[in-house]
Design a protein around this motif. Sequence first.
Motif, mmCIF file in Angstrom:
data_model
loop_
_atom_site.group_PDB
_atom_site.id
_atom_site.type_symbol
_atom_site.label_atom_id
_atom_site.label_comp_id
_atom_site.label_asym_id
_atom_site.label_seq_id
_atom_site.Cartn_x
_atom_site.Cartn_y
_atom_site.Cartn_z
ATOM 1 N N PRO A 79 0.826 -1.217 0.000
ATOM 2 C CA PRO A 79 0.000 0.000 0.000
ATOM 3 C C PRO A 79 0.854 1.257 0.000
ATOM 4 N N ASP A 80 0.338 2.308 -0.584
ATOM 5 C CA ASP A 80 0.990 3.610 -0.568
ATOM 6 C C ASP A 80 0.737 4.255 0.799
ATOM 7 N N PRO A 81 1.788 4.588 1.559
ATOM 8 C CA PRO A 81 1.573 5.218 2.873
ATOM 9 C C PRO A 81 0.781 6.517 2.795
ATOM 10 N N MET A 82 0.744 7.156 1.608
ATOM 11 C CA MET A 82 -0.005 8.398 1.450
ATOM 12 C C MET A 82 -1.456 8.156 1.019
ATOM 13 N N ASP A 83 -1.843 6.895 0.855
ATOM 14 C CA ASP A 83 -3.261 6.610 0.602
ATOM 15 C C ASP A 83 -4.075 7.160 1.767
ATOM 16 N N PRO A 84 -5.206 7.834 1.504
ATOM 17 C CA PRO A 84 -5.965 8.454 2.597
ATOM 18 C C PRO A 84 -6.328 7.507 3.735
ATOM 19 N N HIS A 85 -6.637 6.234 3.422
ATOM 20 C CA HIS A 85 -6.994 5.285 4.479
ATOM 21 C C HIS A 85 -5.797 5.016 5.388
ATOM 22 N N MET A 86 -4.627 4.827 4.775
ATOM 23 C CA MET A 86 -3.413 4.564 5.553
ATOM 24 C C MET A 86 -2.993 5.816 6.327
ATOM 25 N N ALA A 87 -3.043 6.962 5.646
ATOM 26 C CA ALA A 87 -2.593 8.203 6.275
ATOM 27 C C ALA A 87 -3.487 8.579 7.449
ATOM 28 N N GLU A 88 -4.808 8.398 7.308
ATOM 29 C CA GLU A 88 -5.726 8.722 8.394
ATOM 30 C C GLU A 88 -5.424 7.872 9.630
ATOM 31 N N TYR A 89 -5.215 6.588 9.422
ATOM 32 C CA TYR A 89 -4.919 5.691 10.549
ATOM 33 C C TYR A 89 -3.607 6.082 11.205
ATOM 34 N N ARG A 90 -2.586 6.330 10.366
ATOM 35 C CA ARG A 90 -1.263 6.711 10.898
ATOM 36 C C ARG A 90 -1.323 8.049 11.623
ATOM 37 N N GLY A 91 -2.082 9.003 11.052
ATOM 38 C CA GLY A 91 -2.201 10.318 11.675
ATOM 39 C C GLY A 91 -2.906 10.263 13.007
ATOM 40 N N THR A 92 -3.921 9.400 13.111
ATOM 41 C CA THR A 92 -4.637 9.259 14.383
ATOM 42 C C THR A 92 -3.686 8.821 15.487
ATOM 43 N N HIS A 93 -2.819 7.865 15.179
ATOM 44 C CA HIS A 93 -1.872 7.383 16.187
ATOM 45 C C HIS A 93 -0.754 8.395 16.435
ATOM 46 N N ALA A 94 -0.347 9.117 15.396
ATOM 47 C CA ALA A 94 0.664 10.163 15.598
ATOM 48 C C ALA A 94 0.149 11.240 16.535
ATOM 49 N N VAL A 95 -1.118 11.621 16.359
ATOM 50 C CA VAL A 95 -1.735 12.627 17.234
ATOM 51 C C VAL A 95 -1.826 12.099 18.666
ATOM 52 N N ARG A 96 -2.165 10.820 18.824
ATOM 53 C CA ARG A 96 -2.229 10.253 20.178
ATOM 54 C C ARG A 96 -0.872 10.339 20.874
ATOM 55 N N TRP A 97 0.179 9.984 20.139
ATOM 56 C CA TRP A 97 1.523 10.083 20.715
ATOM 57 C C TRP A 97 1.854 11.536 21.072
ATOM 58 N N ALA A 98 1.577 12.456 20.160
ATOM 59 C CA ALA A 98 1.897 13.867 20.405
ATOM 60 C C ALA A 98 1.136 14.407 21.606
ATOM 61 N N VAL A 99 -0.165 14.101 21.672
ATOM 62 C CA VAL A 99 -0.985 14.591 22.780
ATOM 63 C C VAL A 99 -0.496 14.008 24.101
ATOM 64 N N SER A 100 -0.183 12.703 24.112
ATOM 65 C CA SER A 100 0.268 12.083 25.363
ATOM 66 C C SER A 100 1.584 12.686 25.838
ATOM 67 N N GLN A 101 2.481 12.988 24.901
ATOM 68 C CA GLN A 101 3.751 13.615 25.267
ATOM 69 C C GLN A 101 3.523 15.018 25.838
ATOM 70 N N LEU A 102 2.645 15.774 25.190
ATOM 71 C CA LEU A 102 2.394 17.144 25.641
ATOM 72 C C LEU A 102 1.658 17.166 26.976
ATOM 73 N N VAL A 103 0.817 16.169 27.222
ATOM 74 C CA VAL A 103 0.179 16.057 28.535
ATOM 75 C C VAL A 103 1.234 15.762 29.593
ATOM 76 N N ALA A 104 2.144 14.819 29.280
ATOM 77 C CA ALA A 104 3.197 14.456 30.226
ATOM 78 C C ALA A 104 4.129 15.626 30.515
ATOM 79 N N GLU A 105 4.306 16.495 29.523
ATOM 80 C CA GLU A 105 5.185 17.658 29.692
ATOM 81 C C GLU A 105 4.483 18.824 30.378
ATOM 82 N N GLY A 106 3.196 18.661 30.683
ATOM 83 C CA GLY A 106 2.454 19.728 31.352
ATOM 84 C C GLY A 106 1.983 20.830 30.435
ATOM 85 N N VAL A 107 1.938 20.560 29.134
ATOM 86 C CA VAL A 107 1.501 21.574 28.172
ATOM 87 C C VAL A 107 0.007 21.446 27.886
#
Length: 326
Positions: A79-107
């Motif tokens: 699959p093409d990683p830039m396919d919307p289905h793949m990108a949406e799934y990957r982006g959802t998890h990237a956002v989860r990681w980013a949010v969890s890090q920023l919560v841990a950092e007190g931001v």
Amino acid sequence: MNFEESFVAAVQNAVTPSEADILIARGVVLETIGGASEPVVTTEFVDRWLEAIGCSRPAPRSKFTALPAKEEGRRLADPDPMDPHMAEYRGTHAVRWAVSQLVAEGVLTRGAGNNYAMQPERINVDYPGGSSGVPVLVHSPIVGNPNEYHRFMPVHRDPAGSEVLLPVEELLDGLGDILGARGQTMVRESRRALQRGLYLASSSLLAAASEAAWFNLARAVPNAPSALAKKVIDGRDVAEVIRLTEQKLRELKPSPGGATITEVVTQAHMFREVRNYALHPVEDHDSDRETWLTETGATLLAIASRRYFVKMADLQRRLVESGHAK
């Protein structure tokens, strides 16, 4: 159906966020909450992340369609990683990681609300002849009862800002004069290379755009010395073009600031080193440049390029104005 192991591995790779994906998500989250008047739902972070990488969500109720493999012995193509289905799934998890890090950092912290529109609370007020409620929206951190859809808000009223990977046309906004047509094309192709995982090409093209910008900056020097004019006409020796143009920048009155000139010149030479190393990786002590040819390094260069080119555009404007004044 039992999918072949190579296809399963390719899907896993296409939907797993990289460190660069998470870095982009952090910038998107910080930029979004910085300009928000209310807590932001996580789906908006994902939308902004997809926009930043040049993608969008798939059509509603659609599914990923695997194509037949062209390689002998394989049924399905990767699959093409830039396919919307793949990108949406990957982006959802990237956002989860980013949010969890920023919560841990007190931001970040949880904010009230979910996926539906925010509803006001009411302050009961009695008045002569009746009683009613005044609708109010007061945003404060929330504790308890986690919902499927979470919203987040800054812990502090003025969170620290962060540069973000802008959509390429936003990155180029107002930079036509400093980059020129060819420079803008190189920036666009650099972004396409970044999206396709061609990190050496992405960083090299940004470095080439930097060189184009310096030649355009040199063309703005009023009454340019013959040595500089000749270099510009020849279109070669960018290091000398940078040196001679820097001299003229430091002569500007009023001065744009020595620190600004030094910053722009330093970044210009960094771009030169990146491009030279990409073409001629010969010295062991230069291997630190390899960082700029990785996914994270190429992404950081793309994020920082807007600030760099904007400063060059301002210097170009000052040169042009100084020529008119004379």
